[in-house]
Design a protein around this motif. Sequence first.
Motif, PDB file in Angstrom:
ATOM      1  N   ARG A   1       0.832  -1.189   0.000  1.00  0.00           N
ATOM      2  CA  ARG A   1       0.000   0.000   0.000  1.00  0.00           C
ATOM      3  C   ARG A   1       0.875   1.250   0.000  1.00  0.00           C
ATOM      4  N   ALA A   2       0.225   2.399  -0.199  1.00  0.00           N
ATOM      5  CA  ALA A   2       0.975   3.665  -0.209  1.00  0.00           C
ATOM      6  C   ALA A   2       1.678   3.917   1.121  1.00  0.00           C
ATOM      7  N   ASP A   3       1.141   3.355   2.213  1.00  0.00           N
ATOM      8  CA  ASP A   3       1.788   3.523   3.525  1.00  0.00           C
ATOM      9  C   ASP A   3       2.776   2.402   3.837  1.00  0.00           C
ATOM     10  N   ASP A   4       3.143   1.605   2.791  1.00  0.00           N
ATOM     11  CA  ASP A   4       4.116   0.513   2.881  1.00  0.00           C
ATOM     12  C   ASP A   4       3.591  -0.720   3.611  1.00  0.00           C
ATOM     13  N   GLU A   5       2.313  -0.748   3.946  1.00  0.00           N
ATOM     14  CA  GLU A   5       1.746  -1.958   4.541  1.00  0.00           C
ATOM     15  C   GLU A   5       1.731  -3.073   3.500  1.00  0.00           C
ATOM     16  N   LYS A   6       2.188  -4.257   3.887  1.00  0.00           N
ATOM     17  CA  LYS A   6       2.238  -5.396   2.970  1.00  0.00           C
ATOM     18  C   LYS A   6       0.921  -6.152   3.005  1.00  0.00           C
ATOM     19  N   ILE A   7       0.392  -6.471   1.844  1.00  0.00           N
ATOM     20  CA  ILE A   7      -0.819  -7.282   1.763  1.00  0.00           C
ATOM     21  C   ILE A   7      -0.593  -8.396   0.751  1.00  0.00           C
ATOM     22  N   TYR A   8      -1.238  -9.539   1.004  1.00  0.00           N
ATOM     23  CA  TYR A   8      -1.182 -10.659   0.064  1.00  0.00           C
ATOM     24  C   TYR A   8      -2.430 -10.606  -0.817  1.00  0.00           C
ATOM     25  N   VAL A   9      -2.217 -10.709  -2.117  1.00  0.00           N
ATOM     26  CA  VAL A   9      -3.343 -10.651  -3.054  1.00  0.00           C
ATOM     27  C   VAL A   9      -3.242 -11.800  -4.038  1.00  0.00           C
ATOM     28  N   GLU A  10      -4.411 -12.289  -4.432  1.00  0.00           N
ATOM     29  CA  GLU A  10      -4.493 -13.244  -5.532  1.00  0.00           C
ATOM     30  C   GLU A  10      -4.899 -12.463  -6.773  1.00  0.00           C
ATOM     31  N   VAL A  11      -4.120 -12.565  -7.805  1.00  0.00           N
ATOM     32  CA  VAL A  11      -4.304 -11.751  -9.012  1.00  0.00           C
ATOM     33  C   VAL A  11      -4.645 -12.650 -10.182  1.00  0.00           C
ATOM     34  N   CYS A  12      -5.685 -12.268 -10.906  1.00  0.00           N
ATOM     35  CA  CYS A  12      -6.107 -13.007 -12.092  1.00  0.00           C
ATOM     36  C   CYS A  12      -6.196 -12.027 -13.248  1.00  0.00           C
ATOM     37  N   ALA A  13      -5.518 -12.330 -14.344  1.00  0.00           N
ATOM     38  CA  ALA A  13      -5.483 -11.435 -15.502  1.00  0.00           C
ATOM     39  C   ALA A  13      -6.084 -12.126 -16.715  1.00  0.00           C
ATOM     40  N   SER A  14      -6.754 -11.334 -17.542  1.00  0.00           N
ATOM     41  CA  SER A  14      -7.375 -11.845 -18.765  1.00  0.00           C
ATOM     42  C   SER A  14      -7.189 -10.820 -19.866  1.00  0.00           C
ATOM     43  N   PRO A  15      -6.939 -11.259 -21.100  1.00  0.00           N
ATOM     44  CA  PRO A  15      -6.642 -10.310 -22.176  1.00  0.00           C
ATOM     45  C   PRO A  15      -7.887  -9.653 -22.754  1.00  0.00           C
ATOM     46  N   ILE A  16      -7.706  -8.434 -23.230  1.00  0.00           N
ATOM     47  CA  ILE A  16      -8.710  -7.745 -24.044  1.00  0.00           C
ATOM     48  C   ILE A  16      -8.075  -7.508 -25.400  1.00  0.00           C
ATOM     49  N   ARG A  17      -8.741  -7.938 -26.458  1.00  0.00           N
ATOM     50  CA  ARG A  17      -8.172  -7.889 -27.797  1.00  0.00           C
ATOM     51  C   ARG A  17      -8.880  -6.850 -28.649  1.00  0.00           C
ATOM     52  N   ASP A  18      -8.171  -6.342 -29.674  1.00  0.00           N
ATOM     53  CA  ASP A  18      -8.818  -5.465 -30.637  1.00  0.00           C
ATOM     54  C   ASP A  18      -9.457  -6.310 -31.734  1.00  0.00           C
ATOM     55  N   GLU A  19      -9.997  -5.673 -32.761  1.00  0.00           N
ATOM     56  CA  GLU A  19     -10.726  -6.391 -33.804  1.00  0.00           C
ATOM     57  C   GLU A  19      -9.847  -7.370 -34.564  1.00  0.00           C
ATOM     58  N   SER A  20      -8.552  -7.125 -34.596  1.00  0.00           N
ATOM     59  CA  SER A  20      -7.645  -8.017 -35.315  1.00  0.00           C
ATOM     60  C   SER A  20      -7.180  -9.188 -34.447  1.00  0.00           C
ATOM     61  N   GLY A  21      -7.564  -9.213 -33.189  1.00  0.00           N
ATOM     62  CA  GLY A  21      -7.142 -10.268 -32.281  1.00  0.00           C
ATOM     63  C   GLY A  21      -5.903  -9.948 -31.490  1.00  0.00           C
ATOM     64  N   ARG A  22      -5.341  -8.779 -31.693  1.00  0.00           N
ATOM     65  CA  ARG A  22      -4.131  -8.379 -30.977  1.00  0.00           C
ATOM     66  C   ARG A  22      -4.479  -7.972 -29.543  1.00  0.00           C
ATOM     67  N   ILE A  23      -3.695  -8.437 -28.587  1.00  0.00           N
ATOM     68  CA  ILE A  23      -3.924  -8.080 -27.189  1.00  0.00           C
ATOM     69  C   ILE A  23      -3.488  -6.637 -26.971  1.00  0.00           C
ATOM     70  N   ILE A  24      -4.409  -5.800 -26.506  1.00  0.00           N
ATOM     71  CA  ILE A  24      -4.101  -4.385 -26.291  1.00  0.00           C
ATOM     72  C   ILE A  24      -4.167  -3.990 -24.818  1.00  0.00           C
TER      73      ILE A  24
END
Length: 462
Positions: free
Chosen positions: A222-245
Amino acid sequence: MDDKAISILLIEDNPDDVRLVREMLARAEGARFHLECADRLSTGLSVLAADEIDVVLLDLWLPDSQGLDTLGNVLAEAPQLPVVVLTSMDDTATAVKAVRDGAQDYLVKGQVDSNLLARCIQYAIERRRAEEALRRSDEFSRSILDSMNDAVYTISVSDNKILGCNRVFLEQCGLKEEEAIGKKCYEVTHGRSDPCTPPITCPVRATIDGAEHSVSEHVHYRADDEKIYVEVCASPIRDESGRIIQAVVVSRDVTERRLAEEELEQSFDRLQRMLQGAVNALAAMAEKRDSSTAGHQQGVVHLASAIAEEMGLSEERIEGIQVAGIVHDIGKIYVPAEVLNKSGKLTGIEFAMIRAHPQAGYDILKTVDFPWPVAEIVLQHHERMDGSGYPQGLRGSDILVEARILAVADVIEAMLSHRPYRPAHSTGEAFEEISRNKGTLYDPEAVDACLKVIMERGFHFR
């Protein structure tokens, strides 16, 4: 456009130009116009404040205002109104600047005929309506994101900058929105000045490198340097040509789980699946975009829960009905706002759009690992006992009990509420509808329970 005359405010100080515009509008085909005129900007602004105007025709050069400042003053007074500039200045740079500043069109006197003027006016109104519908859609999408318990943010894959985020992300980071947007993700979440490198696994980088979805656990600061554990999940968003933007990232604070990992070991797989399902639904929403009637949904949930309780359903099944009721119309995000809010009769195509919303809702929810058949309930809530419903034409016991209950609650709440195309029905009319069609359209037990909770238990919508 409807048959009502379009109300136009012409702000123009040249009487000859006023007469010419009036004559052109009188000759125009396909629409009726009501023209009000003002020969000063100050007079025009007074008219805007007092009258209902659909569109403004604006000369930029007036006795009390000149140039693009004139346009700015009108848009400041009536930002929701479409403005068409009609001026003698044939200058491309000025025209481009006017449109960038908010004008819907830029017309040059002497180069406009009746039909062109009429079309420009009508197109300007429709474009403004489309812009307003998109704005409402954006607001609705933002409200969904801000209602989530997880942090959600989008990242540009070209420079790792944060493009947007929800309320929980800002709380998780301890930042204000202006302190997060435009900053690189690793600066905000890791307090680093350079990109993450092994052994830190970057879910965004994994997504860019070809993983359709990436899930990992991280330590954020965090901005105050407090440490937190997070589970992060990412998924792509593509343009019309299929390129990940871009990448859409969902971050869940799992600090308590990490500190008490042994107790939460058994729930980890399910938590991961639910998080993955939430990302899938969010990615689909981001690509296809849309509005819902929250008041209607809450009313349906309240009544359906009371009906289910009267019928003796377990608390677990009632909880499933509540969840399904909250999202039963989520498929309407794919229906244009102008169709949902249309006050007149729907066309065949528009009605087909409406009828498609149960299937659309099912498609959004089917990958979310709810402990209840939420997606199936949403899919079936417009089915009817005699097979006349949609989208599958199911009959009787082939329809889930939860969906049959939701159908009765949905009809009652809808009939008792005002809609753009009709006023609210009376309670008697609503009772007559479900009583007359008990066993034919609606589940008899659900109808009896509904009448009992309203008539004998004094049920009222919250």
